[in-house]
Design an enzyme around this catalytic site. Sequence first.
Site, PDB file in Angstrom:
ATOM      1  N   THR A 138       0.913  -1.183  -0.034  1.00 44.30           N
ATOM      2  CA  THR A 138      -0.002   0.138  -0.080  1.00 44.30           C
ATOM      3  C   THR A 138       0.720   1.232   0.054  1.00 44.30           C
ATOM      4  O   THR A 138       2.104   1.341   0.219  1.00 44.30           O
ATOM      5  CB  THR A 138      -0.739   0.137   1.131  1.00 44.30           C
ATOM      6  OG1 THR A 138      -1.323  -1.354   1.506  1.00 44.30           O
ATOM      7  CG2 THR A 138      -2.169   1.010   1.109  1.00 44.30           C
ATOM      8  N   THR A 151      -1.158   0.179   6.385  1.00 46.82           N
ATOM      9  CA  THR A 151      -0.579  -0.650   5.506  1.00 46.82           C
ATOM     10  C   THR A 151      -0.298  -1.874   6.024  1.00 46.82           C
ATOM     11  O   THR A 151       0.571  -1.790   7.132  1.00 46.82           O
ATOM     12  CB  THR A 151       0.659   0.049   4.819  1.00 46.82           C
ATOM     13  OG1 THR A 151       1.502  -1.256   4.091  1.00 46.82           O
ATOM     14  CG2 THR A 151       1.821   0.536   5.944  1.00 46.82           C
ATOM     15  N   GLY A 152      -0.735  -2.915   5.634  1.00 48.24           N
ATOM     16  CA  GLY A 152      -0.600  -4.331   6.064  1.00 48.24           C
ATOM     17  C   GLY A 152      -1.549  -5.248   5.564  1.00 48.24           C
ATOM     18  O   GLY A 152      -2.305  -5.129   4.779  1.00 48.24           O
ATOM     19  N   GLY A 160      -4.996  -6.104   5.398  1.00 49.49           N
ATOM     20  CA  GLY A 160      -6.085  -5.499   5.450  1.00 49.49           C
ATOM     21  C   GLY A 160      -7.202  -6.110   6.147  1.00 49.49           C
ATOM     22  O   GLY A 160      -8.051  -5.595   6.768  1.00 49.49           O
ATOM     23  N   GLY A 184      -9.781  -4.912   0.476  1.00 49.77           N
ATOM     24  CA  GLY A 184      -8.969  -4.946   1.827  1.00 49.77           C
ATOM     25  C   GLY A 184      -9.395  -3.594   2.572  1.00 49.77           C
ATOM     26  O   GLY A 184     -10.525  -2.922   2.143  1.00 49.77           O
ATOM     27  N   ASP A 185      -8.662  -2.984   3.476  1.00 47.10           N
ATOM     28  CA  ASP A 185      -8.924  -2.159   4.361  1.00 47.10           C
ATOM     29  C   ASP A 185      -8.690  -0.700   3.382  1.00 47.10           C
ATOM     30  O   ASP A 185      -9.437   0.319   3.856  1.00 47.10           O
ATOM     31  CB  ASP A 185      -7.943  -2.028   5.652  1.00 47.10           C
ATOM     32  CG  ASP A 185      -6.466  -1.813   5.270  1.00 47.10           C
ATOM     33  OD1 ASP A 185      -6.128  -2.585   4.311  1.00 47.10           O
ATOM     34  OD2 ASP A 185      -5.900  -0.869   5.931  1.00 47.10           O
TER      35      ASP A 185
END
Length: 291
Positions: free
Chosen positions: A160, A210-211, A213, A190-191
């Site tokens: 991200t 970021t990761g 999600g 995702g998020d």
Amino acid sequence: MTQPTLILHGGAGARRERNYDREVVHMREVVEAMKVRLDRGDSALDVAVAAVVMLEDSGLYVAGRGASPNLAGAYELDASIMDGATKRAGAVAALQGFRNPVVAARAVMDRTPHVMLAGEGAALFALDQGLEPIADEEAWFTRAGKGEDNHPPGTLSHGTVGCCVLDSEGRLAAATSTAGVFGKMPGRVGDTPIPAAGTWADGNVAVSGTGQGEYFIRVAATAQTAWRVAAGQSLSVAAQAVIDEIGAMGGDGGLIALDREGNITAPFNSQGMKRAWLTPAGEIGVEVFGR
């Protein structure tokens, strides 16, 4: 007058065996370009979007041009923005065929009564708005995630970019963009395009995640950070508590966050997180692995 401040990230998928010299140089260039804009009085929202456009267009990160195809061979892109002064938000999910999803997210916010458009509807809207299409996807996309945590065989891989900004009028804004990973299921969201999960901005705090999600959605990661600050925690304690909660659930990633006093923080529990910042004193920093 408030001293402008900014923090951005290029994803928490960094691995120590890779060299990130190009990304370090590029992130510094982005911050320097945004400092010019902030010094001339541009709004936090405009600067957040402009910074993410530069990150998307570089092809160095898993956003915009750095996309990888899903299991069906399609490139599906997500983005969201949020204006802290008004709490307006805009987002696109699973957008195909257009160059800058963050610009599409801004258009959703400014030109529709909605917060998010997805899939074919997002693409039709982008076309109607005259946003820049991608003529040749295979020539355009760089698949920047090869060799990072966002590339299989890892599960719930990630990648991200994002930016949080405080402008000279004291306004906060955040923007986040992602371009998907090798092997994700078609239609997976995702998020990143979800305000409160991947992006948040209000009158006190701006946050971008970021990761993995799925975990960020389950804990409302970016909004939870802001709510913790509103409840009296410091910015750094609040953001770290959210990353700790994600870690306890088995997830990894990071957050960048900025408050109205110009404090910044960037906790992560992955190997590294590409990030750069501008302090209220005008100093620029860039880091990948150091805490």
